[in-house]
Design a protein around this motif. Structure first.
Motif, PDB file in Angstrom:
ATOM      1  N   THR A   8       0.855  -1.188   0.000  1.00  0.00           N
ATOM      2  CA  THR A   8       0.000   0.000   0.000  1.00  0.00           C
ATOM      3  C   THR A   8       0.884   1.229   0.000  1.00  0.00           C
ATOM      4  O   THR A   8       1.815   1.340   0.800  1.00  0.00           O
ATOM      5  N   VAL A   9       0.602   2.139  -0.915  1.00  0.00           N
ATOM      6  CA  VAL A   9       1.317   3.414  -1.009  1.00  0.00           C
ATOM      7  C   VAL A   9       0.382   4.484  -0.465  1.00  0.00           C
ATOM      8  O   VAL A   9      -0.773   4.566  -0.871  1.00  0.00           O
ATOM      9  N   ARG A  10       0.895   5.297   0.453  1.00  0.00           N
ATOM     10  CA  ARG A  10       0.087   6.394   0.999  1.00  0.00           C
ATOM     11  C   ARG A  10       0.805   7.719   0.779  1.00  0.00           C
ATOM     12  O   ARG A  10       1.963   7.868   1.148  1.00  0.00           O
ATOM     13  N   ILE A  11       0.092   8.641   0.169  1.00  0.00           N
ATOM     14  CA  ILE A  11       0.581  10.001  -0.018  1.00  0.00           C
ATOM     15  C   ILE A  11      -0.533  10.910   0.485  1.00  0.00           C
ATOM     16  O   ILE A  11      -1.549  11.092  -0.178  1.00  0.00           O
ATOM     17  N   GLY A  12      -0.351  11.452   1.682  1.00  0.00           N
ATOM     18  CA  GLY A  12      -1.422  12.242   2.282  1.00  0.00           C
ATOM     19  C   GLY A  12      -2.651  11.366   2.430  1.00  0.00           C
ATOM     20  O   GLY A  12      -2.573  10.251   2.930  1.00  0.00           O
ATOM     21  N   GLY A  13      -3.801  11.850   1.968  1.00  0.00           N
ATOM     22  CA  GLY A  13      -5.035  11.089   2.059  1.00  0.00           C
ATOM     23  C   GLY A  13      -5.252  10.124   0.910  1.00  0.00           C
ATOM     24  O   GLY A  13      -6.266   9.446   0.849  1.00  0.00           O
ATOM     25  N   ILE A  14      -4.297  10.049  -0.007  1.00  0.00           N
ATOM     26  CA  ILE A  14      -4.426   9.162  -1.161  1.00  0.00           C
ATOM     27  C   ILE A  14      -3.783   7.821  -0.832  1.00  0.00           C
ATOM     28  O   ILE A  14      -2.677   7.753  -0.315  1.00  0.00           O
ATOM     29  N   LYS A  15      -4.504   6.750  -1.161  1.00  0.00           N
ATOM     30  CA  LYS A  15      -4.005   5.402  -0.884  1.00  0.00           C
ATOM     31  C   LYS A  15      -4.101   4.568  -2.150  1.00  0.00           C
ATOM     32  O   LYS A  15      -5.175   4.445  -2.755  1.00  0.00           O
ATOM     33  N   ALA A  16      -2.965   4.001  -2.571  1.00  0.00           N
ATOM     34  CA  ALA A  16      -2.920   3.082  -3.713  1.00  0.00           C
ATOM     35  C   ALA A  16      -2.588   1.702  -3.159  1.00  0.00           C
ATOM     36  O   ALA A  16      -1.501   1.490  -2.622  1.00  0.00           O
ATOM     37  N   THR A  17      -3.524   0.776  -3.267  1.00  0.00           N
ATOM     38  CA  THR A  17      -3.339  -0.576  -2.761  1.00  0.00           C
ATOM     39  C   THR A  17      -3.062  -1.497  -3.939  1.00  0.00           C
ATOM     40  O   THR A  17      -3.838  -1.541  -4.893  1.00  0.00           O
ATOM     41  N   ASN A  31      -3.189  -5.533  -9.917  1.00  0.00           N
ATOM     42  CA  ASN A  31      -4.225  -4.508  -9.957  1.00  0.00           C
ATOM     43  C   ASN A  31      -3.949  -3.518  -8.836  1.00  0.00           C
ATOM     44  O   ASN A  31      -3.349  -3.878  -7.815  1.00  0.00           O
ATOM     45  N   THR A  32      -4.397  -2.312  -9.035  1.00  0.00           N
ATOM     46  CA  THR A  32      -4.224  -1.278  -8.021  1.00  0.00           C
ATOM     47  C   THR A  32      -5.557  -0.586  -7.797  1.00  0.00           C
ATOM     48  O   THR A  32      -6.218  -0.181  -8.761  1.00  0.00           O
ATOM     49  N   THR A  33      -5.958  -0.485  -6.529  1.00  0.00           N
ATOM     50  CA  THR A  33      -7.147   0.289  -6.195  1.00  0.00           C
ATOM     51  C   THR A  33      -6.680   1.608  -5.589  1.00  0.00           C
ATOM     52  O   THR A  33      -5.767   1.634  -4.763  1.00  0.00           O
ATOM     53  N   ILE A  34      -7.295   2.681  -6.034  1.00  0.00           N
ATOM     54  CA  ILE A  34      -6.928   4.019  -5.577  1.00  0.00           C
ATOM     55  C   ILE A  34      -8.115   4.614  -4.823  1.00  0.00           C
ATOM     56  O   ILE A  34      -9.237   4.622  -5.335  1.00  0.00           O
ATOM     57  N   THR A  35      -7.859   5.085  -3.612  1.00  0.00           N
ATOM     58  CA  THR A  35      -8.920   5.714  -2.822  1.00  0.00           C
ATOM     59  C   THR A  35      -8.386   6.964  -2.143  1.00  0.00           C
ATOM     60  O   THR A  35      -7.176   7.168  -2.030  1.00  0.00           O
ATOM     61  N   ARG A  36      -9.323   7.786  -1.723  1.00  0.00           N
ATOM     62  CA  ARG A  36      -9.004   8.966  -0.904  1.00  0.00           C
ATOM     63  C   ARG A  36      -9.651   8.725   0.443  1.00  0.00           C
ATOM     64  O   ARG A  36     -10.842   8.408   0.534  1.00  0.00           O
ATOM     65  N   THR A  37      -8.878   8.849   1.505  1.00  0.00           N
ATOM     66  CA  THR A  37      -9.421   8.669   2.851  1.00  0.00           C
ATOM     67  C   THR A  37      -9.680  10.037   3.472  1.00  0.00           C
ATOM     68  O   THR A  37      -8.965  11.006   3.202  1.00  0.00           O
ATOM     69  N   TYR A  38     -10.714  10.096   4.296  1.00  0.00           N
ATOM     70  CA  TYR A  38     -11.052  11.351   4.968  1.00  0.00           C
ATOM     71  C   TYR A  38     -11.872  11.064   6.213  1.00  0.00           C
ATOM     72  O   TYR A  38     -12.447   9.981   6.359  1.00  0.00           O
ATOM     73  N   LEU A  39     -11.894  12.029   7.112  1.00  0.00           N
ATOM     74  CA  LEU A  39     -12.725  11.934   8.317  1.00  0.00           C
ATOM     75  C   LEU A  39     -14.079  12.564   8.017  1.00  0.00           C
ATOM     76  O   LEU A  39     -14.152  13.696   7.546  1.00  0.00           O
ATOM     77  N   ASP A  40     -15.145  11.837   8.307  1.00  0.00           N
ATOM     78  CA  ASP A  40     -16.469  12.396   8.083  1.00  0.00           C
ATOM     79  C   ASP A  40     -16.876  13.269   9.273  1.00  0.00           C
ATOM     80  O   ASP A  40     -16.109  13.446  10.223  1.00  0.00           O
ATOM     81  N   GLN A  41     -18.094  13.798   9.240  1.00  0.00           N
ATOM     82  CA  GLN A  41     -18.549  14.700  10.301  1.00  0.00           C
ATOM     83  C   GLN A  41     -18.688  14.009  11.650  1.00  0.00           C
ATOM     84  O   GLN A  41     -18.697  14.657  12.688  1.00  0.00           O
ATOM     85  N   ASN A  42     -18.760  12.680  11.648  1.00  0.00           N
ATOM     86  CA  ASN A  42     -18.823  11.911  12.898  1.00  0.00           C
ATOM     87  C   ASN A  42     -17.436  11.462  13.360  1.00  0.00           C
ATOM     88  O   ASN A  42     -17.325  10.614  14.243  1.00  0.00           O
ATOM     89  N   LYS A  43     -16.407  12.005  12.721  1.00  0.00           N
ATOM     90  CA  LYS A  43     -15.012  11.673  13.057  1.00  0.00           C
ATOM     91  C   LYS A  43     -14.686  10.201  12.794  1.00  0.00           C
ATOM     92  O   LYS A  43     -13.875   9.603  13.480  1.00  0.00           O
ATOM     93  N   GLU A  44     -15.329   9.628  11.767  1.00  0.00           N
ATOM     94  CA  GLU A  44     -15.050   8.257  11.365  1.00  0.00           C
ATOM     95  C   GLU A  44     -14.362   8.284  10.003  1.00  0.00           C
ATOM     96  O   GLU A  44     -14.712   9.089   9.144  1.00  0.00           O
TER      97      GLU A  44
END
Length: 124
Positions: A8-17, A31-44
């Protein structure tokens, strides 16, 4: 192969698995899945596959690193496979190794360099 990611590569909130799977012929496929991680309004923590303009430079870096890791893994597997094979009998093919390599096929490094040159040329 397992259900665990290869890397898994992480650059800030970007994650390439990066995922490695073998097909029915035993050939590794990546294969590579690309996602952006973030905290929602419930801090999840949440994941999304939508990227803002500010995400694009990090997305580019993550995909470049994933590309490099995949090609390093391919080279590693190729090297391991080559080391596990028995030396061919010299009487089977009298052509020297240098002649075999010079049959018009690009080396792995040449292929990667060509892909990178092509990608950088398209970006301009």
């Amino acid at each position: 192969m397992s259900n665990q990611p290869l890397s898994t590569v992480r650059i800030g909130g970007i994650k390439a698995t990066i995922w490695e799977n073998e097909d029915d012929k035993g050939i590794a496929r990546y294969n590579t899945t690309i996602t952006r991680t973030y905290l929602d309004q419930n801090k999840e923590w949440q994941e999304n596959n939508s990227f803002s303009l500010d995400d694009l430079p990090r997305l580019r870096l993550a995909t470049e690193q994933a590309f490099t890791q995949i090609h390093e893994r391919i080279a590693e597997r190729h090297h391991d496979k080559s080391n596990n094979q028995e030396e061919p009998d010299a009487s089977e093919d009298p052509a020297p190794a240098a002649t075999k390599q010079g049959r018009g096929k690009k080396s792995f490094t040449e292929k990667v360099d060509a892909e990178r040159a092509k990608a950088s040329g398209a970006a301009k």
